[in-house]
Design an enzyme around this catalytic site. Sequence first.
Site, PDB file in Angstrom:
ATOM      1  N   ASN A 147       0.819  -1.403   0.085  1.00 55.99           N
ATOM      2  CA  ASN A 147      -0.432   0.012   0.209  1.00 55.99           C
ATOM      3  C   ASN A 147       0.830   1.225  -0.129  1.00 55.99           C
ATOM      4  O   ASN A 147       2.151   1.427   0.366  1.00 55.99           O
ATOM      5  CB  ASN A 147      -1.203  -0.110   0.906  1.00 55.99           C
ATOM      6  CG  ASN A 147      -2.498  -0.187   1.160  1.00 55.99           C
ATOM      7  OD1 ASN A 147      -3.005  -0.498   0.095  1.00 55.99           O
ATOM      8  ND2 ASN A 147      -2.282  -1.231   1.874  1.00 55.99           N
ATOM      9  N   CYS A 170      -5.709  -5.238  -4.538  1.00 56.51           N
ATOM     10  CA  CYS A 170      -6.423  -5.284  -3.147  1.00 56.51           C
ATOM     11  C   CYS A 170      -6.951  -6.080  -2.763  1.00 56.51           C
ATOM     12  O   CYS A 170      -8.225  -6.570  -3.974  1.00 56.51           O
ATOM     13  CB  CYS A 170      -7.123  -3.463  -3.631  1.00 56.51           C
ATOM     14  SG  CYS A 170      -7.984  -3.270  -1.922  1.00 56.51           S
ATOM     15  N   ASP A 171      -7.270  -6.652  -1.153  1.00 53.58           N
ATOM     16  CA  ASP A 171      -8.506  -8.098  -0.924  1.00 53.58           C
ATOM     17  C   ASP A 171      -9.874  -6.878  -0.276  1.00 53.58           C
ATOM     18  O   ASP A 171     -10.280  -7.979  -0.127  1.00 53.58           O
ATOM     19  CB  ASP A 171      -8.290  -8.000   0.330  1.00 53.58           C
ATOM     20  CG  ASP A 171      -7.491  -6.987   1.003  1.00 53.58           C
ATOM     21  OD1 ASP A 171      -7.705  -6.569   1.369  1.00 53.58           O
ATOM     22  OD2 ASP A 171      -6.648  -7.782   2.638  1.00 53.58           O
ATOM     23  N   HIS A 200      -9.484   1.508  -3.384  1.00 49.80           N
ATOM     24  CA  HIS A 200     -10.241   2.337  -1.918  1.00 49.80           C
ATOM     25  C   HIS A 200     -10.817   3.211  -2.253  1.00 49.80           C
ATOM     26  O   HIS A 200     -10.693   4.090  -1.204  1.00 49.80           O
ATOM     27  CB  HIS A 200      -8.982   2.903  -1.149  1.00 49.80           C
ATOM     28  CG  HIS A 200      -8.711   1.700  -0.174  1.00 49.80           C
ATOM     29  ND1 HIS A 200      -7.261   1.564   0.915  1.00 49.80           N
ATOM     30  CD2 HIS A 200      -8.577  -0.413  -0.902  1.00 49.80           C
ATOM     31  CE1 HIS A 200      -6.464   0.388   0.959  1.00 49.80           C
ATOM     32  NE2 HIS A 200      -7.458  -0.338   0.336  1.00 49.80           N
ATOM     33  N   TYR A 262     -13.033   2.376   2.289  1.00 52.18           N
ATOM     34  CA  TYR A 262     -13.084   3.412   2.077  1.00 52.18           C
ATOM     35  C   TYR A 262     -13.684   4.885   1.627  1.00 52.18           C
ATOM     36  O   TYR A 262     -13.065   6.084   1.959  1.00 52.18           O
ATOM     37  CB  TYR A 262     -11.928   2.823   1.574  1.00 52.18           C
ATOM     38  CG  TYR A 262     -10.821   2.209   2.417  1.00 52.18           C
ATOM     39  CD1 TYR A 262      -9.521   2.658   3.167  1.00 52.18           C
ATOM     40  CD2 TYR A 262     -10.648   0.500   2.214  1.00 52.18           C
ATOM     41  CE1 TYR A 262      -9.070   2.423   4.112  1.00 52.18           C
ATOM     42  CE2 TYR A 262      -9.910  -0.058   2.864  1.00 52.18           C
ATOM     43  CZ  TYR A 262      -8.855  -0.098   3.569  1.00 52.18           C
ATOM     44  OH  TYR A 262      -8.614  -0.210   3.878  1.00 52.18           O
TER      45      TYR A 262
HETATM   46  P1  NAD Z   1       4.310  -5.235   8.742  1.00 50.88           P
HETATM   47  O1  NAD Z   1       4.792  -4.013   8.971  1.00 50.88           O
HETATM   48  O2  NAD Z   1       3.650  -6.224   9.352  1.00 50.88           O
HETATM   49  O3  NAD Z   1       5.153  -6.472   7.055  1.00 50.88           O
HETATM   50  C1  NAD Z   1       5.858  -5.559   5.810  1.00 50.88           C
HETATM   51  C2  NAD Z   1       6.924  -6.244   6.443  1.00 50.88           C
HETATM   52  O4  NAD Z   1       8.143  -5.629   4.802  1.00 50.88           O
HETATM   53  C3  NAD Z   1       8.115  -6.045   7.495  1.00 50.88           C
HETATM   54  O5  NAD Z   1       8.471  -7.303   7.744  1.00 50.88           O
HETATM   55  C4  NAD Z   1       9.307  -5.073   6.719  1.00 50.88           C
HETATM   56  O6  NAD Z   1      10.489  -4.949   7.734  1.00 50.88           O
HETATM   57  C5  NAD Z   1       9.238  -5.453   5.454  1.00 50.88           C
HETATM   58  N1  NAD Z   1       9.561  -3.816   4.623  1.00 50.88           N
HETATM   59  C6  NAD Z   1      10.064  -3.034   4.841  1.00 50.88           C
HETATM   60  N2  NAD Z   1      10.717  -2.494   2.969  1.00 50.88           N
HETATM   61  C7  NAD Z   1      10.933  -3.721   2.959  1.00 50.88           C
HETATM   62  C8  NAD Z   1      12.050  -4.020   1.757  1.00 50.88           C
HETATM   63  N3  NAD Z   1      11.773  -2.399   1.188  1.00 50.88           N
HETATM   64  N4  NAD Z   1      12.064  -4.701   1.460  1.00 50.88           N
HETATM   65  C9  NAD Z   1      11.600  -5.884   1.524  1.00 50.88           C
HETATM   66  N5  NAD Z   1      11.004  -6.117   2.740  1.00 50.88           N
HETATM   67  C10 NAD Z   1      10.909  -4.356   3.500  1.00 50.88           C
HETATM   68  O7  NAD Z   1       3.637  -4.521   7.741  1.00 50.88           O
HETATM   69  P2  NAD Z   1       1.340  -5.372   7.504  1.00 50.88           P
HETATM   70  O8  NAD Z   1       0.193  -4.945   7.926  1.00 50.88           O
HETATM   71  O9  NAD Z   1       1.648  -7.469   7.597  1.00 50.88           O
HETATM   72  O10 NAD Z   1       1.453  -4.775   5.875  1.00 50.88           O
HETATM   73  C11 NAD Z   1       2.275  -5.494   5.350  1.00 50.88           C
HETATM   74  C12 NAD Z   1       1.805  -4.381   3.277  1.00 50.88           C
HETATM   75  O11 NAD Z   1       0.561  -4.760   3.211  1.00 50.88           O
HETATM   76  C13 NAD Z   1       1.281  -2.732   4.199  1.00 50.88           C
HETATM   77  O12 NAD Z   1       2.101  -2.264   2.976  1.00 50.88           O
HETATM   78  C14 NAD Z   1       0.100  -3.747   4.396  1.00 50.88           C
HETATM   79  O13 NAD Z   1      -0.544  -2.438   3.836  1.00 50.88           O
HETATM   80  C15 NAD Z   1       0.192  -4.468   2.819  1.00 50.88           C
HETATM   81  N6  NAD Z   1      -1.800  -5.062   2.632  1.00 50.88           N
HETATM   82  C16 NAD Z   1      -2.244  -4.723   1.644  1.00 50.88           C
HETATM   83  C17 NAD Z   1      -3.333  -4.871   1.466  1.00 50.88           C
HETATM   84  C18 NAD Z   1      -4.292  -4.460   0.044  1.00 50.88           C
HETATM   85  O14 NAD Z   1      -5.623  -4.591   0.176  1.00 50.88           O
HETATM   86  N7  NAD Z   1      -3.213  -4.341  -1.091  1.00 50.88           N
HETATM   87  C19 NAD Z   1      -3.678  -5.450   2.563  1.00 50.88           C
HETATM   88  C20 NAD Z   1      -2.675  -6.418   3.176  1.00 50.88           C
HETATM   89  C21 NAD Z   1      -1.918  -5.858   3.139  1.00 50.88           C
HETATM   90  C1  G6P Z   2      -8.470  -4.055   4.320  1.00 44.88           C
HETATM   91  C2  G6P Z   2      -7.064  -3.496   2.462  1.00 44.88           C
HETATM   92  C3  G6P Z   2      -5.916  -2.912   3.080  1.00 44.88           C
HETATM   93  C4  G6P Z   2      -5.318  -2.504   4.322  1.00 44.88           C
HETATM   94  C5  G6P Z   2      -5.618  -3.692   5.118  1.00 44.88           C
HETATM   95  C6  G6P Z   2      -5.661  -2.299   6.549  1.00 44.88           C
HETATM   96  O1  G6P Z   2      -7.131  -5.332   4.003  1.00 44.88           O
HETATM   97  O2  G6P Z   2      -7.691  -3.380   1.695  1.00 44.88           O
HETATM   98  O3  G6P Z   2      -5.180  -2.505   1.841  1.00 44.88           O
HETATM   99  O4  G6P Z   2      -3.659  -2.152   4.412  1.00 44.88           O
HETATM  100  O5  G6P Z   2      -7.051  -3.592   5.022  1.00 44.88           O
HETATM  101  O6  G6P Z   2      -6.014  -3.691   7.893  1.00 44.88           O
HETATM  102  P1  G6P Z   2      -5.159  -3.075   8.969  1.00 44.88           P
HETATM  103  O7  G6P Z   2      -5.888  -4.474  10.113  1.00 44.88           O
HETATM  104  O8  G6P Z   2      -3.811  -2.620   9.075  1.00 44.88           O
HETATM  105  O9  G6P Z   2      -5.578  -2.339   9.416  1.00 44.88           O
HETATM  106 MN    MN Z   3      -6.581  -2.628   0.160  1.00 46.58          MN
END
Ligand code: NAD
Ligand code: G6P
Ligand code: MN
Length: 440
Positions: A147, A170-171, A200, A262
Amino acid sequence: MKKLNLVIVGGGSTWTPGLLGSLVKFKEEFPLKKVTLYDIDAERQSHIGRFGEVLFREQYPDLEFNYTTDKDEAFNNVDFVFCQMRTGGLPMREKDEKVPLSLGLIGQETCGPGGFSYGMRSIRDMIELVEDVRSRSKDAWILNYTNPAAIVAVALNMKFPDDHRIINICDQPVNLMKSYGKILGKDYHDFEPKYFGLNHFGWFTNLYDKDGKDLLPELREIILKQGFAPEDAEQRDASWLETYGMVKDMLEDFPDYLPNTYLQYYLYPYYKLSKLDPNYTRANEVMDGREKRVFAECDRIAEQGTLDNLEMVHNDAHADMIVELALSINSNLRKTFIIIQENNGAVNNLPDDAMVELAAAVGSNGCEQYHFGNIDTFYKGLIENQYAFEKLTAEAYFENSYQKALQALTLNRTVNSAKKAREVLDALIEMNGSYFPELR
Ligand code: NAD
Ligand code: G6P
Ligand code: MN
């Protein structure tokens, strides 16, 4: 069937254990030779890695599994890259939420000034990731959850316009479909959705069942009467229940389509602001909740050396979606997914270069969006405003332009005032330090 090599970037993510569980679930249809976790934080990733060793030893014994911080080890000879990194980690998410709130503005992970801030941080790391992969595995598919996916998608499309093997996803649409499925007593996989918007920032216009019947009118009536909750409500924190609950409010005001959750930040910014606690935000909830839980459980399972808690690998729609997408590519299934792609006329009356979220058939030649047609003035106005914000944010990054950053934030519906935009921009520049490009 050829066995594949997969790397998960952001191996230390709180979402990784569930994802590993989905790989196990799909091991017949999506057979893997090797899975590698890659992260820049070796210590954080090792907790998930040690859990993965136990999981795969018991449930996928012929799989080669390792975790690393070495780019060559991670990216040489891979077929698929699943990416979910968070530049700056959850502590920076907390600041993205709290700094705007301290100035009387919405503070949210991906929306408004928080999304802008996170976007400016993510772009650089995501470009580096694509280059790291392409220099080692030029044909790998890069499926990206990182994100703010909207801004990341716009920036990657500007930087790599000819790379059609990067898919931003995105999920939330699939989470919503799963929740609709629960209400209607049906499996969400059987729905054929029609959806339009930006990430979103979109709406379901139709939800067809297997027989071609549109279930959306019935669903609308039920939600208007009973309200709306996530499919997995028991496992959700209070803030998510409130977020889903507002779908009913949005439907009362704008009953045409079913909105993405969102949208509430843009449609009700003052109300949402009054509900957000500036001292305890969603990042705090995640750090105190999911993050602690996931790491404690991974440690416990690694310690005892056997898997007893299936909750840990509970296959949510998030984990299944990325694996099902990869499977649809690998086996050329051309299944329908709601994904982020360049518009190119799919919505007639939106700019060609907008990164829109639409239903698409996904197969071995990539994504083919279903043509959408025209959208009505209200939605077009909202989307064009939001797309201008996304595009100006990416341009501000590439051109080191303070002026474009200021324009982006001024346009954002959660800000609106140029004076407020300048105030929050200056605070975000200060707070991000070297995470930001220099804005002049
Ligand atoms: P988190 O901080 O727990 O995990 C992210 C990991 O990425 C960490 O272990 C960190 O060390 C690592 N990281 C940071 N920079 C990096 C790099 N340059 N290269 C490799 N690894 C790197 O975060 P989270 O809550 O588990 O979320 C992870 C990602 O997934 C976030 O960007 C979040 O927004 C995204 N996400 C997106 C959706 C969606 O719908 N698109 C849904 C859920 C989560
Ligand atoms: C949804 C969205 C993601 C977002 C997540 C945040 O799954 O699609 O884009 O990163 O919610 O969830 P959290 O539990 O980390 O607030
Ligand atoms: Mn999303």
